[in-house]
Scaffold this motif. Structure first.
Motif, PDB file in Angstrom:
ATOM      1  N   CYS A 151       0.855  -1.184   0.000  1.00  0.00           N
ATOM      2  CA  CYS A 151       0.000   0.000   0.000  1.00  0.00           C
ATOM      3  C   CYS A 151       0.892   1.235   0.000  1.00  0.00           C
ATOM      4  N   GLY A 152       0.385   2.286  -0.610  1.00  0.00           N
ATOM      5  CA  GLY A 152       1.107   3.549  -0.636  1.00  0.00           C
ATOM      6  C   GLY A 152       0.142   4.704  -0.484  1.00  0.00           C
ATOM      7  N   ALA A 153       0.657   5.825   0.007  1.00  0.00           N
ATOM      8  CA  ALA A 153      -0.197   6.995   0.214  1.00  0.00           C
ATOM      9  C   ALA A 153       0.643   8.261   0.205  1.00  0.00           C
ATOM     10  N   ASN A 154      -0.048   9.368   0.043  1.00  0.00           N
ATOM     11  CA  ASN A 154       0.543  10.686   0.214  1.00  0.00           C
ATOM     12  C   ASN A 154      -0.316  11.410   1.238  1.00  0.00           C
ATOM     13  N   ALA A 155       0.304  11.763   2.362  1.00  0.00           N
ATOM     14  CA  ALA A 155      -0.422  12.395   3.463  1.00  0.00           C
ATOM     15  C   ALA A 155       0.126  13.796   3.708  1.00  0.00           C
ATOM     16  N   THR A 156      -0.759  14.712   4.114  1.00  0.00           N
ATOM     17  CA  THR A 156      -0.343  16.074   4.426  1.00  0.00           C
ATOM     18  C   THR A 156      -1.007  16.544   5.715  1.00  0.00           C
ATOM     19  N   ALA A 157      -0.362  17.492   6.350  1.00  0.00           N
ATOM     20  CA  ALA A 157      -0.906  18.145   7.540  1.00  0.00           C
ATOM     21  C   ALA A 157      -0.155  19.462   7.719  1.00  0.00           C
ATOM     22  N   THR A 158      -0.718  20.352   8.510  1.00  0.00           N
ATOM     23  CA  THR A 158      -0.040  21.600   8.864  1.00  0.00           C
ATOM     24  C   THR A 158      -0.094  21.750  10.372  1.00  0.00           C
ATOM     25  N   LEU A 159       1.020  22.202  10.940  1.00  0.00           N
ATOM     26  CA  LEU A 159       1.077  22.420  12.386  1.00  0.00           C
ATOM     27  C   LEU A 159       1.820  23.719  12.661  1.00  0.00           C
ATOM     28  N   LYS A 160       1.664  24.193  13.883  1.00  0.00           N
ATOM     29  CA  LYS A 160       2.419  25.359  14.350  1.00  0.00           C
ATOM     30  C   LYS A 160       3.563  24.838  15.206  1.00  0.00           C
ATOM     31  N   ARG A 161       4.782  25.112  14.781  1.00  0.00           N
ATOM     32  CA  ARG A 161       5.937  24.578  15.504  1.00  0.00           C
ATOM     33  C   ARG A 161       6.054  25.162  16.902  1.00  0.00           C
ATOM     34  N   SER A 162       5.566  26.392  17.104  1.00  0.00           N
ATOM     35  CA  SER A 162       5.636  27.007  18.433  1.00  0.00           C
ATOM     36  C   SER A 162       4.819  26.223  19.452  1.00  0.00           C
ATOM     37  N   GLU A 163       3.765  25.532  19.009  1.00  0.00           N
ATOM     38  CA  GLU A 163       2.947  24.728  19.917  1.00  0.00           C
ATOM     39  C   GLU A 163       3.695  23.482  20.404  1.00  0.00           C
ATOM     40  N   PHE A 164       4.819  23.179  19.752  1.00  0.00           N
ATOM     41  CA  PHE A 164       5.639  22.032  20.136  1.00  0.00           C
ATOM     42  C   PHE A 164       6.950  22.479  20.777  1.00  0.00           C
ATOM     43  N   GLY A 165       7.004  23.734  21.233  1.00  0.00           N
ATOM     44  CA  GLY A 165       8.189  24.233  21.919  1.00  0.00           C
ATOM     45  C   GLY A 165       9.339  24.568  20.997  1.00  0.00           C
ATOM     46  N   MET A 166       9.044  24.806  19.718  1.00  0.00           N
ATOM     47  CA  MET A 166      10.076  25.152  18.737  1.00  0.00           C
ATOM     48  C   MET A 166       9.775  26.540  18.166  1.00  0.00           C
ATOM     49  N   ALA A 167       9.882  27.556  18.990  1.00  0.00           N
ATOM     50  CA  ALA A 167       9.479  28.908  18.586  1.00  0.00           C
ATOM     51  C   ALA A 167      10.646  29.805  18.176  1.00  0.00           C
ATOM     52  N   LYS A 168      11.855  29.281  18.125  1.00  0.00           N
ATOM     53  CA  LYS A 168      13.011  30.105  17.797  1.00  0.00           C
ATOM     54  C   LYS A 168      12.828  30.766  16.429  1.00  0.00           C
TER      55      LYS A 168
END
Length: 188
Positions: A151-168
């Motif tokens: 099986c194969g797929a193409n998946a996408t998503a968008t996130l805010k990196r600052s919500e994961f403690g990566m706000a530099k």
């Protein structure tokens, strides 16, 4: 007697559905999660991760399954060794402290018979938050060379990196990060 027959029928129905799901192992040579992020507003920079492992179960009849994926954060690849070293450092992925990025899901989403997404938990930089993957491509069939089910797929998503403690450097380096994952997996 009636209760015994009902219990027997229920247990056999449960064992049939337990074996109906197929298990797949991610092919790490054809699975590369990647990201896109704004750089100073001038361009969209891209990178990927070169080491990914995981398991997927899929029961298209019952429209159920699960995803369990682990990404080696230190395998970040941008084509620039100095940038990769910086991204592995404390200002971004901090791979010494947080070596693994994970996505787990037991909530696959179907439209009719077609798999279109998955709701799950995404862990990045030691922080776990809900994340929905959208699939714009999904196919299962016999691999043309090995003849084995894949099986194969193409998946996408968008996130805010600052919500994961990566706000530099936000907002100069974008807060919104688009994730794109092309994945292939072989039936066990």
């Amino acid at each position: 007697m009636k209760k015994t027959l009902i219990a027997l029928a229920l247990s056999s129905a449960m064992s049939v559905s337990a074996f109906a799901a197929d298990s797949y192992t991610i092919d790490s040579t054809h699975t590369f999660p990647s990201f896109e992020i704004s750089h100073l507003g001038f361009s969209i920079q891209r990178g990927r991760f070169d080491k990914t492992v995981g398991k997927i179960t899929l029961d298209p009849v019952a429209k159920t399954g699960s995803i369990d994926v682990a990404i080696d954060a230190a395998s970040v690849d941008t084509g620039l060794a100095d940038l990769e070293k910086h991204l592995r450092g404390e200002e971004f992925f901090d791979t010494d402290k947080y070596p693994t990025i994970t996505f787990t899901s037991s909530k696959l989403k179907f439209e009719g018979d077609k798999l279109v997404g998955a709701d799950g938990e995404f862990t990045l930089h030691g922080v776990t938050k809900p994340l929905t993957l959208q699939l714009d491509h999904f196919k299962c069939g016999a691999h043309p060379m090995t003849k084995k089910p894949r099986c194969g797929a193409n998946a996408t998503a968008t996130l805010k990196r600052s919500e994961f403690g990566m706000a530099k450097y936000v907002p100069l380096v974008g807060d919104d990060v688009k994730i794109v994952i092309q994945v292939e997996a072989d039936k066990d």
